[in-house]
Design a protein around this motif. Structure first.
Motif, mmCIF file in Angstrom:
data_model
loop_
_atom_site.group_PDB
_atom_site.id
_atom_site.type_symbol
_atom_site.label_atom_id
_atom_site.label_comp_id
_atom_site.label_asym_id
_atom_site.label_seq_id
_atom_site.Cartn_x
_atom_site.Cartn_y
_atom_site.Cartn_z
ATOM 1 N N ASP A 12 0.851 -1.190 0.000
ATOM 2 C CA ASP A 12 0.000 0.000 0.000
ATOM 3 C C ASP A 12 0.885 1.237 0.000
ATOM 4 O OD1 ASP A 12 -1.909 1.966 0.379
ATOM 5 O OD2 ASP A 12 -2.726 1.106 2.214
ATOM 6 N N PHE A 13 0.864 1.970 -1.109
ATOM 7 C CA PHE A 13 1.612 3.215 -1.212
ATOM 8 C C PHE A 13 0.628 4.365 -1.040
ATOM 9 C CE2 PHE A 13 4.020 0.225 -3.838
ATOM 10 C CZ PHE A 13 5.285 0.363 -3.300
ATOM 11 N N GLY A 14 0.478 4.839 0.183
ATOM 12 C CA GLY A 14 -0.445 5.929 0.451
ATOM 13 C C GLY A 14 0.201 7.283 0.326
ATOM 14 N N VAL A 16 2.270 8.411 -2.366
ATOM 15 C CA VAL A 16 2.815 8.663 -3.700
ATOM 16 C C VAL A 16 2.805 10.163 -3.948
ATOM 17 C CG1 VAL A 16 2.458 8.213 -6.167
ATOM 18 C CG2 VAL A 16 1.990 6.422 -4.495
ATOM 19 N N THR A 17 3.853 10.683 -4.549
ATOM 20 C CA THR A 17 3.979 12.138 -4.715
ATOM 21 C C THR A 17 2.854 12.757 -5.538
ATOM 22 O OG1 THR A 17 5.453 11.801 -6.595
ATOM 23 C CG2 THR A 17 6.481 12.164 -4.446
ATOM 24 N N ALA A 18 2.229 12.005 -6.399
ATOM 25 C CA ALA A 18 1.135 12.550 -7.211
ATOM 26 C C ALA A 18 -0.163 12.661 -6.414
ATOM 27 C CB ALA A 18 0.911 11.665 -8.437
ATOM 28 N N GLY A 19 -0.153 12.219 -5.166
ATOM 29 C CA GLY A 19 -1.351 12.301 -4.344
ATOM 30 C C GLY A 19 -2.249 11.092 -4.468
ATOM 31 N N GLU A 20 -1.892 10.162 -5.334
ATOM 32 C CA GLU A 20 -2.692 8.952 -5.497
ATOM 33 C C GLU A 20 -2.370 7.955 -4.404
ATOM 34 O OE1 GLU A 20 -1.045 7.863 -9.286
ATOM 35 O OE2 GLU A 20 -2.819 8.602 -10.323
ATOM 36 N N ARG A 21 -3.273 7.052 -4.201
ATOM 37 C CA ARG A 21 -3.017 5.891 -3.351
ATOM 38 C C ARG A 21 -2.917 4.689 -4.279
ATOM 39 N NH1 ARG A 21 -6.558 3.673 1.712
ATOM 40 N NH2 ARG A 21 -5.090 2.063 2.347
ATOM 41 N N VAL A 22 -1.857 3.917 -4.140
ATOM 42 C CA VAL A 22 -1.618 2.783 -5.025
ATOM 43 C C VAL A 22 -1.459 1.517 -4.196
ATOM 44 C CG1 VAL A 22 -0.101 1.792 -6.787
ATOM 45 C CG2 VAL A 22 -0.466 4.275 -6.721
ATOM 46 N N LEU A 23 -2.206 0.491 -4.564
ATOM 47 C CA LEU A 23 -2.042 -0.843 -3.979
ATOM 48 C C LEU A 23 -1.455 -1.732 -5.063
ATOM 49 C CD1 LEU A 23 -5.549 -1.187 -2.322
ATOM 50 C CD2 LEU A 23 -3.402 -0.774 -1.138
ATOM 51 N N GLU A 24 -0.279 -2.283 -4.802
ATOM 52 C CA GLU A 24 0.360 -3.173 -5.769
ATOM 53 C C GLU A 24 0.228 -4.615 -5.310
ATOM 54 O OE1 GLU A 24 3.891 -0.610 -7.871
ATOM 55 O OE2 GLU A 24 4.440 -2.149 -6.438
ATOM 56 N N ILE A 71 -10.004 -7.329 -6.176
ATOM 57 C CA ILE A 71 -10.975 -6.254 -5.919
ATOM 58 C C ILE A 71 -11.444 -6.291 -4.467
ATOM 59 C CG2 ILE A 71 -13.311 -5.455 -6.492
ATOM 60 C CD1 ILE A 71 -12.647 -6.282 -9.419
ATOM 61 N N GLU A 72 -11.754 -7.470 -3.984
ATOM 62 C CA GLU A 72 -12.203 -7.620 -2.594
ATOM 63 C C GLU A 72 -11.133 -7.129 -1.619
ATOM 64 O OE1 GLU A 72 -12.418 -11.553 0.148
ATOM 65 O OE2 GLU A 72 -13.613 -11.645 -1.690
ATOM 66 N N THR A 73 -9.888 -7.497 -1.859
ATOM 67 C CA THR A 73 -8.785 -7.089 -0.988
ATOM 68 C C THR A 73 -8.557 -5.585 -1.062
ATOM 69 O OG1 THR A 73 -7.742 -9.250 -1.243
ATOM 70 C CG2 THR A 73 -6.336 -7.444 -0.485
ATOM 71 N N ALA A 74 -8.548 -5.041 -2.277
ATOM 72 C CA ALA A 74 -8.339 -3.604 -2.448
ATOM 73 C C ALA A 74 -9.442 -2.802 -1.770
ATOM 74 C CB ALA A 74 -8.272 -3.259 -3.935
ATOM 75 N N ARG A 75 -10.665 -3.264 -1.918
ATOM 76 C CA ARG A 75 -11.784 -2.545 -1.300
ATOM 77 C C ARG A 75 -11.631 -2.501 0.219
ATOM 78 N NH1 ARG A 75 -17.989 -2.781 -3.160
ATOM 79 N NH2 ARG A 75 -18.638 -0.995 -1.945
ATOM 80 N N ALA A 76 -11.213 -3.599 0.816
ATOM 81 C CA ALA A 76 -11.006 -3.634 2.264
ATOM 82 C C ALA A 76 -9.928 -2.631 2.683
ATOM 83 C CB ALA A 76 -10.618 -5.053 2.720
ATOM 84 N N PHE A 77 -8.827 -2.562 1.939
ATOM 85 C CA PHE A 77 -7.762 -1.607 2.242
ATOM 86 C C PHE A 77 -8.268 -0.177 2.126
ATOM 87 C CE2 PHE A 77 -4.693 -4.995 1.857
ATOM 88 C CZ PHE A 77 -3.544 -4.541 2.503
ATOM 89 N N ILE A 78 -8.965 0.111 1.033
ATOM 90 C CA ILE A 78 -9.406 1.484 0.749
ATOM 91 C C ILE A 78 -10.467 1.943 1.737
ATOM 92 C CG2 ILE A 78 -10.606 2.911 -0.963
ATOM 93 C CD1 ILE A 78 -9.079 1.151 -3.080
ATOM 94 N N GLU A 79 -11.402 1.101 2.054
ATOM 95 C CA GLU A 79 -12.477 1.504 2.955
ATOM 96 C C GLU A 79 -12.030 1.586 4.403
ATOM 97 O OE1 GLU A 79 -15.815 -1.022 1.951
ATOM 98 O OE2 GLU A 79 -16.349 0.314 0.291
ATOM 99 N N GLU A 80 -10.921 0.906 4.753
ATOM 100 C CA GLU A 80 -10.381 1.016 6.108
ATOM 101 C C GLU A 80 -9.694 2.351 6.293
ATOM 102 O OE1 GLU A 80 -7.759 -2.250 6.884
ATOM 103 O OE2 GLU A 80 -9.391 -3.688 6.977
ATOM 104 N N GLY A 81 -9.290 2.982 5.214
ATOM 105 C CA GLY A 81 -8.682 4.291 5.336
ATOM 106 C C GLY A 81 -7.296 4.278 4.869
#
Length: 81
Positions: A12-14, A16-24, A71-81
């Motif tokens: 989880d790269f929260g 990133v200099t561009a302001g994006e959040r990236v999950l790899e 998708i399920e994993t990413a959603r859990a990460f994103i919705e947790e904050g």
């Protein structure tokens, strides 16, 4: 995360200099320089509805069940904050 016999690492790269959040997503146990095979990107100020999934075209076909798990994993990460 586990998918069948494969172990998949989520980074989880929260900050990133561009302001994006990236999950790899990358397979564990591969070569150290192995790049991510998939990523979910959330634009700055966005949430789950704005998230985008990218799959490395060099990977080729990906099982639909794996896409669902990503998708399920990413959603859990994103919705947790």
């Amino acid at each position: 995360m586990k998918f069948g016999a494969a172990e998949i690492e989520v980074t989880d790269f929260g900050d990133v200099t561009a302001g994006e959040r990236v999950l790899e997503f990358r397979y564990r146990g591969g070569a150290p320089a192995q790049s991510a095979f998939a990523a979910v990107v959330v634009p700055d100020g966005g949430g789950w509805a704005q998230a985008r999934l990218s799959i490395d075209p060099q990977v080729g076909d990906v099982p639909v069940a794996l896409v669902g798990k990503l998708i399920e994993t990413a959603r859990a990460f994103i919705e947790e904050g």
